[in-house]
Write a protein that holds these residues in place. Structure first.
Motif, PDB file in Angstrom:
ATOM      1  N   SER A  79      -4.971 -14.535 -17.067  1.00 15.12           N
ATOM      2  CA  SER A  79      -4.291 -13.888 -18.035  1.00 15.12           C
ATOM      3  C   SER A  79      -3.544 -12.493 -17.593  1.00 15.12           C
ATOM      4  CB  SER A  79      -5.491 -13.361 -19.051  1.00 15.12           C
ATOM      5  OG  SER A  79      -6.474 -12.039 -18.852  1.00 15.12           O
ATOM      6  N   LEU A  80      -3.430 -12.526 -15.814  1.00 16.00           N
ATOM      7  CA  LEU A  80      -2.757 -11.588 -15.717  1.00 16.00           C
ATOM      8  C   LEU A  80      -1.549 -12.456 -14.900  1.00 16.00           C
ATOM      9  CD1 LEU A  80      -5.962  -9.742 -13.597  1.00 16.00           C
ATOM     10  CD2 LEU A  80      -4.716  -9.098 -15.325  1.00 16.00           C
ATOM     11  N   ALA A  81      -0.803 -11.398 -13.933  1.00 17.95           N
ATOM     12  CA  ALA A  81       0.594 -12.092 -13.446  1.00 17.95           C
ATOM     13  C   ALA A  81       0.713 -11.063 -12.404  1.00 17.95           C
ATOM     14  CB  ALA A  81       1.823 -11.917 -14.494  1.00 17.95           C
ATOM     15  N   LEU A  82       1.076 -11.248 -10.672  1.00 17.28           N
ATOM     16  CA  LEU A  82       1.519 -10.342 -10.282  1.00 17.28           C
ATOM     17  C   LEU A  82       2.946 -11.141  -9.464  1.00 17.28           C
ATOM     18  CD1 LEU A  82      -1.614 -10.345  -7.859  1.00 17.28           C
ATOM     19  CD2 LEU A  82      -0.375  -8.420  -9.166  1.00 17.28           C
ATOM     20  N   PRO A  83       4.076  -9.958  -9.269  1.00 18.49           N
ATOM     21  CA  PRO A  83       5.014 -10.556  -8.418  1.00 18.49           C
ATOM     22  C   PRO A  83       5.285 -11.555  -7.095  1.00 18.49           C
ATOM     23  CG  PRO A  83       4.611  -8.158  -8.003  1.00 18.49           C
ATOM     24  CD  PRO A  83       3.524  -9.018  -9.116  1.00 18.49           C
ATOM     25  N   ASP A  84       6.183 -12.293  -7.016  1.00 17.48           N
ATOM     26  CA  ASP A  84       6.256 -12.934  -5.743  1.00 17.48           C
ATOM     27  C   ASP A  84       6.775 -11.993  -4.814  1.00 17.48           C
ATOM     28  OD1 ASP A  84       6.473 -15.692  -4.107  1.00 17.48           O
ATOM     29  OD2 ASP A  84       8.012 -15.037  -3.935  1.00 17.48           O
ATOM     30  N   ILE A  85       6.540 -12.072  -2.984  1.00 22.59           N
ATOM     31  CA  ILE A  85       7.017 -11.384  -1.776  1.00 22.59           C
ATOM     32  C   ILE A  85       8.691 -11.163  -2.761  1.00 22.59           C
ATOM     33  CG2 ILE A  85       7.102 -12.848  -0.622  1.00 22.59           C
ATOM     34  CD1 ILE A  85       5.963 -10.506   1.328  1.00 22.59           C
ATOM     35  N   SER A  86       9.705 -12.246  -3.279  1.00 24.64           N
ATOM     36  CA  SER A  86      10.705 -12.070  -2.877  1.00 24.64           C
ATOM     37  C   SER A  86      11.267 -11.271  -3.496  1.00 24.64           C
ATOM     38  CB  SER A  86      11.090 -13.803  -3.251  1.00 24.64           C
ATOM     39  OG  SER A  86      10.179 -14.029  -4.838  1.00 24.64           O
ATOM     40  N   VAL A  87      10.785 -10.877  -5.397  1.00 20.99           N
ATOM     41  CA  VAL A  87      11.401  -9.556  -6.053  1.00 20.99           C
ATOM     42  C   VAL A  87      11.048  -8.323  -5.120  1.00 20.99           C
ATOM     43  CG1 VAL A  87      10.960 -11.748  -7.835  1.00 20.99           C
ATOM     44  CG2 VAL A  87       9.359 -10.315  -7.385  1.00 20.99           C
ATOM     45  N   THR A  88      11.565  -7.366  -5.770  1.00 25.57           N
ATOM     46  CA  THR A  88      11.591  -5.752  -5.313  1.00 25.57           C
ATOM     47  C   THR A  88       9.779  -5.856  -5.582  1.00 25.57           C
ATOM     48  OG1 THR A  88      13.731  -5.438  -5.935  1.00 25.57           O
ATOM     49  CG2 THR A  88      12.324  -3.710  -5.860  1.00 25.57           C
ATOM     50  N   ALA A  89       8.859  -6.320  -7.036  1.00 22.59           N
ATOM     51  CA  ALA A  89       8.565  -5.166  -6.784  1.00 22.59           C
ATOM     52  C   ALA A  89       7.098  -6.216  -6.099  1.00 22.59           C
ATOM     53  CB  ALA A  89       7.958  -5.995  -8.899  1.00 22.59           C
ATOM     54  N   GLY A  90       7.540  -7.004  -5.821  1.00 19.63           N
ATOM     55  CA  GLY A  90       6.005  -7.701  -4.406  1.00 19.63           C
ATOM     56  C   GLY A  90       6.544  -7.162  -3.349  1.00 19.63           C
ATOM     57  N   GLN A  91       7.264  -6.383  -2.861  1.00 22.85           N
ATOM     58  CA  GLN A  91       6.637  -5.729  -0.998  1.00 22.85           C
ATOM     59  C   GLN A  91       6.177  -3.818  -1.502  1.00 22.85           C
ATOM     60  OE1 GLN A  91       7.211  -5.840   2.039  1.00 22.85           O
ATOM     61  NE2 GLN A  91       5.578  -4.631   1.885  1.00 22.85           N
ATOM     62  N   LEU A  92       6.299  -3.405  -2.967  1.00 22.85           N
ATOM     63  CA  LEU A  92       5.988  -2.595  -3.284  1.00 22.85           C
ATOM     64  C   LEU A  92       3.975  -2.293  -4.130  1.00 22.85           C
ATOM     65  CD1 LEU A  92       9.049  -1.009  -5.728  1.00 22.85           C
ATOM     66  CD2 LEU A  92       8.494  -0.441  -3.311  1.00 22.85           C
ATOM     67  N   MET A  93       3.662  -3.966  -4.621  1.00 22.99           N
ATOM     68  CA  MET A  93       2.347  -3.720  -4.598  1.00 22.99           C
ATOM     69  C   MET A  93       1.825  -4.668  -3.464  1.00 22.99           C
ATOM     70  SD  MET A  93       1.351  -7.841  -6.040  1.00 22.99           S
ATOM     71  CE  MET A  93       2.158  -8.936  -4.743  1.00 22.99           C
ATOM     72  N   ILE A  94       2.647  -5.104  -2.295  1.00 22.35           N
ATOM     73  CA  ILE A  94       2.048  -5.818  -0.894  1.00 22.35           C
ATOM     74  C   ILE A  94       1.470  -3.828  -0.555  1.00 22.35           C
ATOM     75  CG2 ILE A  94       2.170  -6.394   1.168  1.00 22.35           C
ATOM     76  CD1 ILE A  94       3.551  -8.764   0.002  1.00 22.35           C
ATOM     77  N   SER A  95       2.272  -3.378  -0.439  1.00 24.40           N
ATOM     78  CA  SER A  95       2.603  -1.561   0.022  1.00 24.40           C
ATOM     79  C   SER A  95       1.191  -0.750  -0.646  1.00 24.40           C
ATOM     80  CB  SER A  95       3.163  -1.138   0.105  1.00 24.40           C
ATOM     81  OG  SER A  95       4.311  -1.222   1.123  1.00 24.40           O
ATOM     82  N   GLY A  96       1.076  -1.050  -2.054  1.00 28.61           N
ATOM     83  CA  GLY A  96       0.145  -0.702  -2.936  1.00 28.61           C
ATOM     84  C   GLY A  96      -1.117  -0.787  -2.366  1.00 28.61           C
ATOM     85  N   VAL A  97      -1.663  -2.233  -2.294  1.00 28.59           N
ATOM     86  CA  VAL A  97      -2.694  -3.349  -2.408  1.00 28.59           C
ATOM     87  C   VAL A  97      -3.368  -2.428  -0.948  1.00 28.59           C
ATOM     88  CG1 VAL A  97      -3.560  -5.144  -1.912  1.00 28.59           C
ATOM     89  CG2 VAL A  97      -2.128  -4.697  -3.858  1.00 28.59           C
ATOM     90  N   GLY A  98      -2.074  -2.403   0.182  1.00 30.22           N
ATOM     91  CA  GLY A  98      -2.410  -2.065   2.065  1.00 30.22           C
ATOM     92  C   GLY A  98      -2.578  -0.754   1.793  1.00 30.22           C
TER      93      GLY A  98
END
Length: 357
Positions: A170-189
């Motif tokens: 019941s959760l969703a995450l952005p693909d790396i292709s969209v703006t939020a995707g890179q921001l998510m990766i960096s936040g997790v990193g």
């Protein structure tokens, strides 16, 4: 564009103001050459009518410069510049930061001349950060959009939510292709590894979460539909996705992450070979003014980079005080020098290590 712009702006402020005054006087006197001037602005394909009302029409009324608008995706418009080889006919391109940096690698943009843009002296420092030939005129905050019936703000703010078995499916995450995707990766990193560019830790963590993720989305419509239809309780998303949902009074909210807060910027760039560079500079100057930034925030929903702009209640209801100074609230931008050379590899790895299963 680097931080020396502000110092250069101070040195030429008087000259710039005199020039602006003379131009305005010429328009009011009916100078036909100025009144018939035209620039071409290339922008995003959404919110065009609102942007016309908030920025373009007032700009034309003030300067006498007519504006022709072209729209398209970041990738398509950048490709247009590449094919045109300096003869695109575009004077200003409004484009997201990654694509602006990508275009600079191919010399597709020229440096904005600070002496011709008095409003640069008014904007926040992060709008003038090193690495870009043009200033930011708006920005986007990454965080979590969630159902207030299913989660508290404190729960939604933790990255651990996306690995919580209690909410698997019941959760969703952005693909790396969209703006939020890179921001998510960096936040997790940053949260679980050595920093925003720790791709190994980020992909390992996301890969572990992937079985419990219902969808890696690629558009704002996807994520808002999933939430309103009750298929998910939360998604990593840009704050702008939440504006209409929160305004509707339905049980949805957005919160910044507790750690790993990153934002993306939209840049005002002048293509190499722009046929009306003078008009382009005047447009960017107006776009950064408190007047235009206030109207754009109200009508388009853009977060303003000019601290003197008024933030409307519709945005404050989502992000609270963050809009007043995102850097003071822990948000940071990403270095294009770290992202552009690695982008192709990271996209490939994301597909193999995160979404393939």
């Amino acid at each position: 564009m680097n931080r020396t712009l502000r110092a250069r702006r101070t040195a030429v402020l008087t000259t710039g103001l005199v020039t602006t005054s003379l131009l305005a006087a010429g328009c009011s006197a009916g100078d036909e050459a100025t009144a018939e001037d035209t620039i071409v602005v290339s922008t995003f394909p959404f919110g065009v009518e609102e942007f016309q009302e908030a920025v373009i029409d007032p700009f034309t009324a003030e300067t006498g410069i007519e504006v022709e608008v072209e729209t398209g995706s970041n990738a398509d418009r950048l490709s247009q510049l590449e094919v045109a080889a300096g003869d695109s006919g575009i004077d200003v391109m409004l484009i997201s930061d990654y694509y602006a940096a990508l275009g600079q690698e191919s010399d597709l943009f020229q440096e904005v001349d600070a002496a011709q843009v008095p409003s640069l002296d008014q904007v926040a420092d992060f709008a003038l950060e090193e690495g870009y030939a043009g200033p930011a005129y708006s920005y986007q905050l990454n965080g979590t959009l969630y159902s207030t019936e299913a989660l508290s703000a404190a729960e939604a703010a933790e990255w651990d939510l996306y690995g919580d078995a209690a909410h698997a499916g019941s959760l969703a995450l952005p693909d790396i292709s969209v703006t939020a995707g890179q921001l998510m990766i960096s936040g997790v990193g940053e949260t679980y590894g050595d920093g925003p560019y720790d791709i190994d830790t980020a992909l390992t963590t996301l890969g572990e979460w992937a079985p419990g993720i219902l969808q890696f989305y690629s558009s704002s419509t996807e994520v808002t539909n999933l939430l309103t239809q009750g298929e998910i309780v939360a998604a990593d998303s840009l704050s702008g996705f939440a504006t209409e949902l929160v305004a509707s009074g339905e049980p949805y909210a957005w919160t910044p992450p507790a750690t790993g807060r990153y934002m993306a910027t939209n840049r005002a760039m002048i293509p190499a070979g722009a046929p009306n560079a003078d008009g382009a500079h005047q447009f960017i100057d107006y776009l950064l003014s408190a007047e235009a930034q206030t109207a754009s925030a109200e009508l388009v929903g853009d977060l303003p980079v000019n601290p003197d702009a008024t933030v409307p209640d519709s945005i404050s209801a989502v992000v609270g005080d963050i809009a007043a100074d995102p850097v003071a609230e822990g948000y940071a931008t990403l270095d294009p020098a770290e992202l552009v050379p690695t982008r192709a590899d990271w996209v490939d790895r994301f597909a193999r290590e995160v979404t393939a299963g």
